[in-house]
Design a protein around this motif. Structure first.
Motif, mmCIF file in Angstrom:
data_model
loop_
_atom_site.group_PDB
_atom_site.id
_atom_site.type_symbol
_atom_site.label_atom_id
_atom_site.label_comp_id
_atom_site.label_asym_id
_atom_site.label_seq_id
_atom_site.Cartn_x
_atom_site.Cartn_y
_atom_site.Cartn_z
ATOM 1 N N UNK A 190 0.824 -1.201 0.000
ATOM 2 C CA UNK A 190 0.000 0.000 0.000
ATOM 3 C C UNK A 190 0.860 1.255 0.000
ATOM 4 N N UNK A 191 0.364 2.265 -0.720
ATOM 5 C CA UNK A 191 0.980 3.587 -0.752
ATOM 6 C C UNK A 191 -0.076 4.599 -0.316
ATOM 7 N N UNK A 192 0.304 5.498 0.600
ATOM 8 C CA UNK A 192 -0.633 6.488 1.124
ATOM 9 C C UNK A 192 -0.213 7.880 0.664
ATOM 10 N N UNK A 193 -1.224 8.722 0.394
ATOM 11 C CA UNK A 193 -0.977 10.104 -0.028
ATOM 12 C C UNK A 193 -1.983 11.013 0.651
ATOM 13 N N UNK A 194 -1.491 12.150 1.154
ATOM 14 C CA UNK A 194 -2.372 13.160 1.735
ATOM 15 C C UNK A 194 -1.955 14.526 1.226
ATOM 16 N N UNK A 195 -2.886 15.208 0.611
ATOM 17 C CA UNK A 195 -2.630 16.544 0.071
ATOM 18 C C UNK A 195 -2.513 17.523 1.231
ATOM 19 N N UNK A 196 -1.287 18.026 1.453
ATOM 20 C CA UNK A 196 -1.018 18.872 2.613
ATOM 21 C C UNK A 196 -1.414 20.324 2.346
ATOM 22 N N UNK A 197 -1.845 20.981 3.402
ATOM 23 C CA UNK A 197 -2.181 22.412 3.316
ATOM 24 C C UNK A 197 -0.903 23.228 3.490
ATOM 25 N N UNK A 198 -0.789 24.267 2.690
ATOM 26 C CA UNK A 198 0.373 25.136 2.795
ATOM 27 C C UNK A 198 1.625 24.559 2.199
#
Length: 790
Positions: free
Chosen positions: A153-161
């Motif tokens: 599994x690969x995880x991605x989270x679009x970060x703020x700033x």
């Protein structure tokens, strides 16, 4: 695959049950329709069953040990159980599917199965903040067995700033004059728009026009200096691409630098924008790109040149993807053309004066950053990779893509990597398109067995050690698939020195190991047992076949019972036995694949001769010798008659000799008064020309010769005639030469005389007095002169 097939079985059986329930309930389901659906479902069930069976097969080829078994197929396992093979059985029988080995008595604890596995080396969880981590894990190690996939599994989270660099690339051709004026005043607003998205943003500026060669730009020196109309006062010289402003956090710097820019111009409508995009992308140090999100805004009012347009200016070199910036200008603009497009981009329509550019940039950033595309770079040879997206809301998308991803929203991808062969250790990268973070994937081979045997002195006849159930001396075995199927023997040796064999039962004695190996090699070949067997005590022990029913045999394992010609999908047409590549047909059948019933009726000519004696009858059809034509091998259009060979035969019969057998070579001849036409002619021993015809009979080089009794003999020449003719000829030639000389001289004299006459007519005499003449001083008259002529 098996569990997938079972679930499909359940769905199909459920559908059949539902259909039957509908019919029993008396609902409107026609008999034809229901039968059709039921037959379709049953057919699908059979196909799935066949697929499930095929997926569980073990296609073992050249298997000699556990390592070879692991690379033969993903469903192959190895039995390490001692004494599992019978006497004379090859070690390849230890390699099969798990079910087959269990059926043959191998205990489950003795079955070796190597799986593809993965381990996470570095895994910083996704998080926001000043130093966000958007992609996890960062480093993974894979150990891959050929054909067996490994999924992680690969995880991605679009970060703020998240930091953003924006580079504004603008067309400065003359038609963009009003747009340049607005961009000069919008610098701070563009940066403010970025700061509303993230507090860590920078902006830069570059411009482009077109290649400065014909037919793109007027190359007159004055026009190169000022490509704009004469009425335009502010105009900079023609150029391809120039970098104006490094990436900066100061919007005023952007505004000041852009305000110094002047418009330029070119000839044709398309612009050189792709060259500018490439240089702005690859010249990281010149532009000042950081290791974060990069945006490139391309503003133009027209299209751009495509690959191949450079031929108009004799530019044939493709772009090399390298930075060629000299003094902030693209130095190879007139030497290379671009052949690739830039992936992951958004298109917006500028207003007439580009006043809506701030809104377009903000919308484009939101669209691009909310689309997450997982990709890999430089995938090593022999690996396959696939993605399964787990997007927001539980939706799945193919090919590693998720759309409408919100800030601080975590999504995941299932990444499956499969090795097609036993690979060497290598690595590749996985990243999200448009983001600089990446995952390093280290791929290693997992093709060897770890059998963990407990040593026993009684193993291998007390003359060796056991490895994965076998103790044979592998120095006498040809290479297997784990080593590329080469013909070199292995170097491992489980038997003690002086002993060889499957169970170390053979004592070398006076013979050397090389002597035993030579006994297993055919025609001094380096391949041991044709690569299909093992050399045991100087004799080839052939492997089991890789398909059901296949038997490999022969002194050097060179033969099998399957590699023969097929007919109607069957070996030897089902009418014969395959033996070492040749079909042995049953009685009454013939042909290379026993495809024909034995008969010669179709091969007989009108004289009842089979193929006229110049061919063989196979499958009731003549196979003629070279040059002869079917159907009965009677005609040979390209063959020449052997006239010279049979000339002595014709002469012998013409002379009336009774014994001409030695000259005729089995052919017959007849003498006739005269031939209408003769195919052969030959000079006999008396110098006369004889004429004869030849007709080929049934058989090879057997002819019927018809000779003409009439000969042509040349009369001897007359000496008197030759001498007299020669003298007359010489005299005639001399006379002709004399007449010719006379005619030439006469013509020359006549020509000179005419020339003299012309000059005489042109002559004019001078009537002037002679200066030497003096008049008479004394005149004496004749007294007798009267003047009357008397």
């Amino acid at each position: 695959m098996q569990s997938k097939s079972l679930s499909l079985y359940e769905e199909i059986l459920s559908s059949l049950s539902s259909l039957q329930t509908l019919n029993q309930a008396g609902l409107d389901v026609t008999t034809f329709g229901s039968n059709t659906v039921m037959w379709f479902l049953l057919f699908t069930l059979l196909l799935l069953d066949r697929e499930a069976v095929l997926s569980q097969e073990c296609a073992k080829t050249n298997v000699k040990n556990c390592n070879d078994c692991m690379v033969s197929g993903p469903n192959c396992v190895w039995c390490k159980q001692k004494n599992f093979t019978k006497h004379g059985e090859p070690d390849s029988t230890r390699c099969d599917t798990e079910q087959q080995l269990l059926n043959r008595g191998c205990e489950k604890a003795n079955i070796i199965d190597v799986d593809s596995i993965y381990s996470i080396i570095q895994n910083d969880p996704v998080r926001g903040g000043e130093r966000p981590t958007q992609l996890a894990p960062q480093k993974i190690q894979l150990k891959l067995r050929p054909g067996k996939p490994s999924t992680f599994k690969v995880y991605f989270m679009r970060a703020e700033g998240y930091p953003v660099d924006l580079y504004y690339l603008m067309d400065l051709s003359y038609s963009m004059k009003d747009d340049l004026h607005n961009v000069k005043t919008l610098g701070s607003k563009i940066l403010d728009a970025l700061n509303s998205i993230t507090k860590n943003s920078r902006i830069g500026f570059g411009s482009f026009v077109d290649k400065t060669v014909l037919p793109y730009t007027n190359t007159h020196p004055d026009k190169l200096k000022k490509p704009c109309p004469e009425t335009e006062t502010s105009c900079q010289p023609a150029f391809g691409y120039q970098h104006v402003l490094d990436l900066t956090e100061n919007g005023e710097n952007f505004k000041n630098e852009v305000s110094r820019q002047a418009i330029s111009g070119n000839l044709d409508a398309p612009e050189g924008g792709l060259d500018a995009i490439m240089q702005a992308t690859v010249c990281e140090k010149d532009i000042g790109w950081r290791n974060n999100t990069r945006l490139l805004v391309y503003a133009s009012d027209d299209g751009f040149h495509f690959a191949g347009d450079g031929k108009l200016a004799a530019i044939l070199t493709p772009n090399d993807g390298q930075c060629h910036m000299v003094n902030k200008r693209y130095s190879k603009s007139n030497e290379m053309e671009l052949s690739q497009m830039i992936p992951k981009s958004a298109v917006g329509k500028l207003s007439g004066d580009s006043s809506n550019v701030v809104t377009l940039i903000k919308e484009a950033y939101n669209n691009l950053s909310s689309t997450v595309i997982l990709e890999h770079r430089s995938l090593p040879e022999g690996l396959k990779i696939s993605y399964n997206s787990k997007c927001s809301g539980g939706t799945n998308e193919d090919k590693g893509r998720c759309t409408n991803v919100k800030i601080n929203e975590e999504i995941s991808f299932d990444v499956t990597v499969t090795a097609e062969k036993c690979i060497s250790e290598q690595s590749f990268e996985i990243s999200v398109l448009g983001f600089t973070e990446k995952i390093i994937v280290q791929a290693q081979p997992h093709c060897t067995c770890n059998c963990d045997e407990v040593p026993d002195p009684k193993d291998c006849n007390m003359s060796g050690k056991i490895t994965c159930g076998i103790c044979r001396s592998t120095r006498f075995m040809s290479g297997g698939p784990a080593f590329g199927n080469n013909s070199q023997p292995y170097t491992s040796h489980n038997c003690e020195e002086g002993f060889v064999g499957q169970n170390c039962e053979c004592r070398l004695g006076a013979k050397s190991e090389k002597d035993l190996v030579k006994q297993c090699q055919r025609d001094n070949s380096s391949i041991i047992c044709s690569g299909l067997g093992d050399c045991v005590c100087g004799r080839c022990q052939c492997h089991s076949g890789d398909t059901e029913g296949k038997v490999i045999y022969g002194t050097y394992c060179e033969c099998d019972n399957k590699n023969c010609e097929l007919n109607n999908g069957q070996i030897c047409g089902g009418k014969g036995a395959c033996d070492c590549g040749k079909c042995h047909c049953q009685v009454g059948y013939e042909g290379s694949a026993c495809q024909c019933k034995k008969s010669e009726e179709g091969c007989k000519n009108s004289r009842n001769s089979v193929c006229s004696g110049r061919g063989t009858c196979e499958c009731n059809t003549c196979k003629c010798k070279d040059g002869y034509q079917q159907p009965f091998c009677e005609e040979c259009p390209a063959c020449q008659l052997p006239c010279a060979e049979y000339a002595q035969c014709a002469e012998c019969h013409l002379q009336g000799s009774k014994d001409c057998k030695s000259q005729c070579l089995g052919s017959s001849a007849n003498v006739t008064e005269r031939l209408v036409s003769a195919e052969c002619k030959h000079k006999d021993s008396t110098g006369c020309m004889i004429f004869f015809n030849m007709r080929q009979l049934d058989g090879d080089n057997i002819y019927y010769i018809e000779v003409s009794r009439r000969k042509e003999c040349v009369e001897p020449p007359s000496i008197e005639a030759i001498v007299g003719g020669t003298i007359a000829g010489v005299a005639l030639i001399g006379l002709l030469l004399l007449l010719l000389w006379k005619a030439v001289t006469h013509y020359q004299d006549l020509k000179e005389f005419r020339k003299f006459e012309k000059e005489k007519q042109k002559a004019k005499w001078n009537n002037a007095d002679n200066p030497l003449f003096t008049s008479a001083t004394t005149t004496v008259m004749n007294p007798r002169f009267t003047g009357d002529g008397k």
